[in-house]
Scaffold this motif. Structure first.
Motif, PDB file in Angstrom:
ATOM      1  N   LYS A  53     -32.259  -8.043  -4.548  1.00 59.10           N
ATOM      2  CA  LYS A  53     -31.763  -6.808  -5.354  1.00 59.10           C
ATOM      3  C   LYS A  53     -30.522  -6.331  -4.885  1.00 59.10           C
ATOM      4  CE  LYS A  53     -35.746  -6.757  -7.872  1.00 59.10           C
ATOM      5  NZ  LYS A  53     -35.654  -6.837  -9.118  1.00 59.10           N
ATOM      6  N   VAL A  54     -29.637  -5.465  -5.540  1.00 58.21           N
ATOM      7  CA  VAL A  54     -28.465  -4.719  -5.260  1.00 58.21           C
ATOM      8  C   VAL A  54     -28.754  -3.481  -5.676  1.00 58.21           C
ATOM      9  CG1 VAL A  54     -26.164  -4.476  -5.658  1.00 58.21           C
ATOM     10  CG2 VAL A  54     -27.268  -6.661  -5.627  1.00 58.21           C
ATOM     11  N   VAL A  55     -28.952  -2.242  -4.708  1.00 56.60           N
ATOM     12  CA  VAL A  55     -29.152  -0.991  -4.972  1.00 56.60           C
ATOM     13  C   VAL A  55     -27.943  -0.295  -4.446  1.00 56.60           C
ATOM     14  CG1 VAL A  55     -31.644  -1.355  -5.082  1.00 56.60           C
ATOM     15  CG2 VAL A  55     -30.430  -0.910  -2.938  1.00 56.60           C
ATOM     16  N   ALA A  56     -27.838   1.035  -4.964  1.00 59.88           N
ATOM     17  CA  ALA A  56     -26.808   2.070  -4.580  1.00 59.88           C
ATOM     18  C   ALA A  56     -27.006   2.503  -3.220  1.00 59.88           C
ATOM     19  CB  ALA A  56     -26.896   3.117  -5.748  1.00 59.88           C
ATOM     20  N   ASP A  57     -28.337   3.022  -2.662  1.00 52.98           N
ATOM     21  CA  ASP A  57     -28.237   3.498  -1.355  1.00 52.98           C
ATOM     22  C   ASP A  57     -29.371   3.148  -0.978  1.00 52.98           C
ATOM     23  OD1 ASP A  57     -29.917   5.205  -2.971  1.00 52.98           O
ATOM     24  OD2 ASP A  57     -28.188   6.694  -3.104  1.00 52.98           O
ATOM     25  N   ILE A  58     -29.851   3.693   0.632  1.00 50.36           N
ATOM     26  CA  ILE A  58     -30.992   3.545   1.152  1.00 50.36           C
ATOM     27  C   ILE A  58     -32.336   4.237   0.247  1.00 50.36           C
ATOM     28  CG2 ILE A  58     -32.361   4.238   3.320  1.00 50.36           C
ATOM     29  CD1 ILE A  58     -30.243   1.782   3.705  1.00 50.36           C
ATOM     30  N   GLY A  79     -27.014   5.810   4.810  1.00 47.54           N
ATOM     31  CA  GLY A  79     -28.270   6.689   4.999  1.00 47.54           C
ATOM     32  C   GLY A  79     -29.099   6.099   6.070  1.00 47.54           C
ATOM     33  N   ASP A  80     -28.647   4.823   6.564  1.00 50.99           N
ATOM     34  CA  ASP A  80     -29.339   4.217   7.780  1.00 50.99           C
ATOM     35  C   ASP A  80     -28.457   4.700   8.852  1.00 50.99           C
ATOM     36  OD1 ASP A  80     -29.562   2.264   9.943  1.00 50.99           O
ATOM     37  OD2 ASP A  80     -30.295   0.617   8.611  1.00 50.99           O
ATOM     38  N   SER A  81     -28.938   5.225  10.096  1.00 57.16           N
ATOM     39  CA  SER A  81     -28.338   5.815  11.056  1.00 57.16           C
ATOM     40  C   SER A  81     -27.556   4.857  12.017  1.00 57.16           C
ATOM     41  CB  SER A  81     -29.409   6.371  12.003  1.00 57.16           C
ATOM     42  OG  SER A  81     -30.098   5.549  12.595  1.00 57.16           O
ATOM     43  N   THR A  82     -27.901   3.319  11.710  1.00 57.01           N
ATOM     44  CA  THR A  82     -27.229   2.441  12.196  1.00 57.01           C
ATOM     45  C   THR A  82     -25.750   2.022  11.531  1.00 57.01           C
ATOM     46  OG1 THR A  82     -28.310   0.473  11.533  1.00 57.01           O
ATOM     47  CG2 THR A  82     -29.161   1.718  13.494  1.00 57.01           C
ATOM     48  N   VAL A  83     -25.575   2.350  10.492  1.00 56.66           N
ATOM     49  CA  VAL A  83     -24.650   1.954   9.660  1.00 56.66           C
ATOM     50  C   VAL A  83     -23.641   3.235   9.608  1.00 56.66           C
ATOM     51  CG1 VAL A  83     -23.801   1.134   7.362  1.00 56.66           C
ATOM     52  CG2 VAL A  83     -26.099   0.393   8.125  1.00 56.66           C
ATOM     53  N   LYS A  84     -22.327   2.915  10.058  1.00 52.69           N
ATOM     54  CA  LYS A  84     -21.303   4.020   9.918  1.00 52.69           C
ATOM     55  C   LYS A  84     -20.578   3.988   8.703  1.00 52.69           C
ATOM     56  CE  LYS A  84     -20.417   3.578  14.733  1.00 52.69           C
ATOM     57  NZ  LYS A  84     -19.155   3.279  16.029  1.00 52.69           N
ATOM     58  N   SER A  85     -20.481   3.011   7.972  1.00 50.24           N
ATOM     59  CA  SER A  85     -19.866   3.000   6.645  1.00 50.24           C
ATOM     60  C   SER A  85     -20.030   1.712   5.868  1.00 50.24           C
ATOM     61  CB  SER A  85     -18.318   3.252   6.847  1.00 50.24           C
ATOM     62  OG  SER A  85     -17.676   2.161   7.290  1.00 50.24           O
ATOM     63  N   GLY A  86     -19.957   1.788   4.473  1.00 44.82           N
ATOM     64  CA  GLY A  86     -19.937   0.495   3.758  1.00 44.82           C
ATOM     65  C   GLY A  86     -21.541   0.335   3.386  1.00 44.82           C
ATOM     66  N   GLU A 104     -19.476  -3.645   7.298  1.00 49.11           N
ATOM     67  CA  GLU A 104     -18.339  -3.036   8.141  1.00 49.11           C
ATOM     68  C   GLU A 104     -18.131  -3.929   9.252  1.00 49.11           C
ATOM     69  OE1 GLU A 104     -18.946   0.453  10.337  1.00 49.11           O
ATOM     70  OE2 GLU A 104     -21.084  -0.081  10.677  1.00 49.11           O
ATOM     71  N   SER A 105     -18.896  -5.005   9.422  1.00 47.30           N
ATOM     72  CA  SER A 105     -18.589  -6.010  10.740  1.00 47.30           C
ATOM     73  C   SER A 105     -18.571  -7.208  10.384  1.00 47.30           C
ATOM     74  CB  SER A 105     -20.075  -5.959  11.426  1.00 47.30           C
ATOM     75  OG  SER A 105     -21.073  -6.757  10.763  1.00 47.30           O
ATOM     76  N   MET A 106     -18.269  -7.555   8.767  1.00 50.29           N
ATOM     77  CA  MET A 106     -17.981  -8.926   8.445  1.00 50.29           C
ATOM     78  C   MET A 106     -16.482  -9.401   8.783  1.00 50.29           C
ATOM     79  SD  MET A 106     -19.314  -8.655   4.469  1.00 50.29           S
ATOM     80  CE  MET A 106     -18.804 -10.216   3.967  1.00 50.29           C
TER      81      MET A 106
END
Length: 145
Positions: A53-58, A79-86, A104-106
């Motif tokens: 599934k593709v969803v907009a946010d957490i 919305g995931d504290s381990t994700v800074k952006s993207g 962001e790490s790709m």
């Protein structure tokens, strides 16, 4: 000097050569949450998963009614504290969402000096002559530098 194909061998204290077998197993590789890659692979359903599934946010991801093996790509995963952006991808293990990638790490370039818990590497001197009684094509390490 041409590189020969063969078995990597190291000279031991008795003056003979022992084989060096280099390999990494999924049990040796740790994920960011401390579990091994093997444990993660073992937790996946044998039937090939439950789709994606593709969803907009957490919040939208958490509103899904997931089944084990469902993969969700979250476009804005901040919305995931381990994700800074993207964005980020998650898989549902039957009770929890587990992050499996981050946008962001790709394109990240990692330098060897930045890798934690890496093996100690030494320079080696490869013997120019084959010791008596060894198989053609083997590689002999005479000493470490």
């Amino acid at each position: 000097m041409a590189v020969k194909k063969g078995t990597l061998k190291r000279k031991n204290g008795a003056g003979t050569y022992d084989e060096i077998n280099l390999k990494t197993t999924a049990e040796q590789v740790k994920m960011t949450d401390g579990t091994t890659v093997q444990a993660f692979l073992d937790s996946l359903p044998s039937g090939g998963g439950a789709g994606a599934k593709v969803v907009a946010d957490i919040t939208a991801r958490d509103a899904l009614t997931p089944t084990e093996g469902l993969i969700a790509y979250v476009v804005d995963a901040t919305g995931d504290s381990t994700v800074k952006s993207g964005g980020a991808s998650y898989i549902y293990d039957g009770s929890n969402w587990i992050k499996i990638s981050e946008f962001e790490s790709m394109d990240m370039i990692i330098d060897w000096t930045d890798i934690q818990n890496k093996p100690n590497i030494v320079d080696i001197k490869v013997s120019a002559t084959e010791p008596v009684g060894q198989k053609e094509g083997d590689i002999w390490i005479e000493e470490t530098v």
